[in-house]
Design a protein around this motif. Structure first.
Motif, PDB file in Angstrom:
ATOM      1  N   ARG A 100      21.255 -51.111 -37.873  1.00 31.10           N
ATOM      2  CA  ARG A 100      20.053 -50.900 -38.099  1.00 31.10           C
ATOM      3  C   ARG A 100      18.964 -51.275 -37.167  1.00 31.10           C
ATOM      4  O   ARG A 100      18.117 -50.403 -36.637  1.00 31.10           O
ATOM      5  N   VAL A 145      18.193 -45.130 -46.129  1.00 27.90           N
ATOM      6  CA  VAL A 145      18.955 -46.179 -46.782  1.00 27.90           C
ATOM      7  C   VAL A 145      20.273 -46.170 -45.927  1.00 27.90           C
ATOM      8  O   VAL A 145      21.044 -45.281 -45.929  1.00 27.90           O
ATOM      9  N   HIS A 146      20.298 -47.399 -45.045  1.00 27.41           N
ATOM     10  CA  HIS A 146      21.469 -47.494 -44.205  1.00 27.41           C
ATOM     11  C   HIS A 146      22.354 -48.649 -44.749  1.00 27.41           C
ATOM     12  O   HIS A 146      21.718 -49.743 -44.881  1.00 27.41           O
ATOM     13  N   MET A 147      23.572 -48.566 -44.901  1.00 31.40           N
ATOM     14  CA  MET A 147      24.401 -49.522 -45.613  1.00 31.40           C
ATOM     15  C   MET A 147      25.746 -49.261 -45.035  1.00 31.40           C
ATOM     16  O   MET A 147      26.196 -48.224 -44.665  1.00 31.40           O
ATOM     17  N   VAL A 162      19.420 -36.451 -52.629  1.00 35.02           N
ATOM     18  CA  VAL A 162      19.687 -37.352 -51.718  1.00 35.02           C
ATOM     19  C   VAL A 162      20.395 -36.679 -50.438  1.00 35.02           C
ATOM     20  O   VAL A 162      21.320 -36.039 -50.543  1.00 35.02           O
ATOM     21  N   LYS A 165      22.579 -48.569 -54.930  1.00 30.60           N
ATOM     22  CA  LYS A 165      21.628 -48.871 -53.764  1.00 30.60           C
ATOM     23  C   LYS A 165      20.575 -47.829 -53.635  1.00 30.60           C
ATOM     24  O   LYS A 165      19.400 -48.337 -53.089  1.00 30.60           O
ATOM     25  N   VAL A 166      20.798 -46.751 -53.979  1.00 28.51           N
ATOM     26  CA  VAL A 166      19.742 -45.651 -54.085  1.00 28.51           C
ATOM     27  C   VAL A 166      18.355 -45.797 -55.044  1.00 28.51           C
ATOM     28  O   VAL A 166      17.320 -46.038 -54.777  1.00 28.51           O
ATOM     29  N   GLU A 176      12.314 -42.215 -47.041  1.00 33.27           N
ATOM     30  CA  GLU A 176      12.825 -43.613 -46.894  1.00 33.27           C
ATOM     31  C   GLU A 176      14.176 -43.436 -46.167  1.00 33.27           C
ATOM     32  O   GLU A 176      14.781 -42.336 -46.635  1.00 33.27           O
ATOM     33  N   ASP A 211      12.523 -50.695 -55.275  1.00 29.23           N
ATOM     34  CA  ASP A 211      11.861 -51.548 -54.377  1.00 29.23           C
ATOM     35  C   ASP A 211      10.452 -50.913 -54.134  1.00 29.23           C
ATOM     36  O   ASP A 211       9.557 -51.375 -53.867  1.00 29.23           O
ATOM     37  N   THR A 225      16.849 -48.930 -54.019  1.00 26.11           N
ATOM     38  CA  THR A 225      15.706 -48.432 -53.106  1.00 26.11           C
ATOM     39  C   THR A 225      14.305 -47.908 -53.732  1.00 26.11           C
ATOM     40  O   THR A 225      13.409 -48.377 -53.337  1.00 26.11           O
TER      41      THR A 225
END
Length: 643
Positions: free
Chosen positions: A251, A277-279, A334, A368-369, A275, A375, A372
């Motif tokens: 990232r 979301v990199h995982m 998404v 994770k989504v 936003e 957050d 996010t």
């Protein structure tokens, strides 16, 4: 459209009326940045190459050459043409007519309306992105567009041409190479407008670098270089993009602009994502995921045919669009890519649904989504408000089925409330404001905030100062029933069951008065129960009304009328549920009806008054009358007598 028959001769076909209007908007350039036409053509070419490689893996008998799949950009400065060519899957004649010959297969009228309402060029770009008409961006820079294509495995090709004036031609061609070539006959450029000379090498290089550097296939262009002194110029083929898979890079090595352009590539949106979301998942099952939360909802968000968004790759080989196994339906907005390392290249959608490893990845992606979003709510409230405004209705669908993540969904939930007319609240905020002795979380459902706030059900809660959640989405009717409780407190509808908001001291003082009223109104309640037996199952005195004469409520465990209608609309057989009519013993209409009954008034007149009383209660809560014509006639007769 006209003329769908297959023919070897050239046919001239007409665009649909709405499509012609949209095309004129494109021709006269609603975009502020015309460079995006090249991004769209390259993106389409990349998709065609992905589809060909997958088709060749699935169908071993498909006679195609996949040794050198690529995108080629060809320029003729003298003729002022620009061609984007690929050797991908190509299209059949029927596909050309269906996909290229029709702009925005659905929703064109809605798009036109929104475009006319929008005076902002940036907003117009976003609207266009929602309808998937990027190919037609070519008409911003071209007077005429030609497309020659041949579908992999077929012997003949198709040529399509249009100048954007309301018609296009389609004809069969025998010698078309596999794939698709789009040739733009460029409009004249101003002498001083070097920035938009799309035959200039440096212009094309800059656009490709900015928008398409991450494309997994080589984007090639033949360039001319001056020869040595006295020698002829030389030509060489150069690759313009780096072809690095963005999701595979750390990232900290990717800047925001690269993320934004990749998002536009995979989503066909024109706005930046809200936003990123990199995982990366490691261990027994390795994968990389690059997901995006959009900044606005697509117009097909609630359409059964809407796109699901997430693409599946295996070892950087494209496998499928809209991979439903990777993301639950309530997160269908998404967008992005998941690259799994250990799956078979020819895995099917049916196998994916049962694959244990895919289920593990899905659970991690969802957590994770949602994490996010949580957050964003805590740290970036403006972004969170945008997300909830656009996608809150979809997210609430998860409260119905996703029990594993229900607590997180309840944590990020945002709903309107009587506490603040401007700002919504979360459940934790509601609980923190609950009055001493309040055991339940009160809510009301309806078509709009205004309807709910003006409902008779609200009167006692407003008078006593109790906060009520105002739920106006159709899905609210379902999730509040399914969830039931929050933080140990029951979610309770103010339109169901008995309501008693008195304190212990008030109860003692009021009990004698209530007993007197029950005795005084016993005969009227019994009579009304019989007169309205077809409509209600009980008539009783109310403790929730202060100004209205009557209201209609349900038993504590009855389904609501709205939910009843929803089930019927979905084809479910639902028995009709009779509700309860509650009377306000202090209202002049109710006391007058009691006195008229005691004094032996006309049975017909009293029955009509009962019908009016019940009908007004239904209308006050936003309900529907079973026989509006009869209600109107009785009301008109009564009004006439008063004149």
């Amino acid at each position: 459209m006209k003329g769908h028959g297959v023919s070897n001769r050239a046919e001239t076909l007409e665009f649909q009326a709405e499509a012609r209007q949209l095309l004129q908007l494109m021709v006269h350039s609603i975009y502020s940045n015309k460079d995006v036409f090249l991004r769209e053509l390259i993106s389409n070419a990349s998709d065609a190459l992905d589809k060909l490689r997958l088709a060749s893996m699935v169908d071993k008998d498909l006679d195609v050459d996949t040794a050198d799949l690529h995108v080629a950009i060809e320029v003729d400065r003298d003729a002022r043409t620009l061609t984007v060519r690929d050797n991908g899957i190509g299209m059949s004649r029927d596909e050309v007519v269906q996909v290229i010959g029709t702009i925005a297969k659905s929703g064109t009228a809605e798009l036109l309306r929104k475009l006319r309402e929008s005076s902002d060029a940036g907003a117009s770009q976003e609207l266009i992105g929602q309808f998937g008409v990027g190919f037609y961006a070519a008409f911003m820079v071209a007077d005429r567009v030609e497309l020659v294509t041949r579908r992999a495995g077929e012997s003949g090709g198709t040529r399509w041409e249009s100048s954007g004036e309301g018609t296009y031609t389609v004809e069969a061609v025998a010698d078309a190479p596999q794939g698709t070539a789009v040739t733009l006959h460029l409009k004249p450029t101003d002498a001083e407008d070097n920035l938009h000379d799309y035959t200039a090498e440096w212009t094309i290089r800059e656009i490709v670098k900015r928008y398409s550097d991450f494309i997994a296939w080589p984007i090639r262009m033949t360039v001319s270089r001056p020869g040595a002194e006295g020698a002829e110029p030389t030509t060489e083929v150069q690759t313009l993009n780096s072809m690095k898979a963005l999701w595979a890079r750390p990232r900290d090595e990717v800047d925001e602009a690269e993320y934004h352009e990749f998002y536009k590539h995979v989503s066909h949106d024109w706005a930046d994502p809200l936003e990123v979301v990199h995982m990366r998942g490691e261990g027994t099952f390795e994968y990389e995921a690059l997901l995006f939360l959009p900044s606005h909802a697509p117009l097909d968000l609630f359409s059964p045919q809407g796109r699901r968004g997430v693409q599946l790759y295996v070892k950087r080989v494209f496998i499928m669009d809209d991979c439903e196994a990777l993301m639950p339906n309530y997160l269908r907005f998404v967008k992005g890519v998941v690259d799994a390392h250990d799956l078979s290249l020819n895995i099917s959608r049916e196998i994916l649904q049962q694959d244990r490893q895919i289920q593990v990845v899905r659970r991690r992606l969802v957590k994770k989504v949602l994490g996010t979003v949580r957050d964003l709510k805590a740290k970036q409230p403006e972004k969170y408000r945008t997300l909830w405004t656009e996608f809150g209705s979809a997210l609430k669908e998860g409260l119905i089925d996703d029990t594993e993540n229900r607590d997180t969904l309840l944590e990020i939930l945002s709903v309107a409330s009587t506490h603040d007319a401007a700002e919504p609240t979360d459940l934790a905020g509601y609980v923190g404001r609950m009055r001493d002795g309040q055991a339940d979380i009160y809510y009301a459902t309806g078509e709009s905030r205004t309807t709910i706030e003006n409902s008779p059900h609200m009167e006692a809660f407003r008078a006593k100062g109790y906060e009520v959640l105002l739920l106006t989405d159709p899905v609210d009717e379902v999730w509040v029933e399914r969830v039931g409780t929050y933080d140990g407190r029951t979610l309770r509808s103010i339109a169901k069951g008995q309501v008693d908001l008195d304190t212990e001291e008030e109860k003692a003082e009021a009990e004698a008065e209530r007993e007197r009223q029950r005795t005084e109104y016993a005969d009227l309640l019994t009579w009304l129960g019989g007169a309205l037996a077809d409509q209600v199952k009980e008539v009783r005195l109310s403790s929730r009304l202060t100004t209205s004469p009557a209201c209609v409520v349900g038993d504590a465990h009855d389904i609501t009328p709205t939910l009843e209608k929803m089930y019927r609309a979905m084809g479910h057989e639902v028995p009709a549920v009779k509700r309860i009519l509650e009377l306000n013993p202090g209202h002049p209409l109710v006391t007058g009806l009691r006195k008229a009954r005691e004094q032996g008034g006309s049975e017909e007149s009293l029955t009509e008054t009962a019908e009016l009383l019940y009908g007004m209660a239904l209308l006050a809560e936003g309900g529907e009358l079973a026989d509006p014509a009869r209600f109107t006639r009785i009301l008109a007769d009564r009004l006439t007598r008063t004149l």
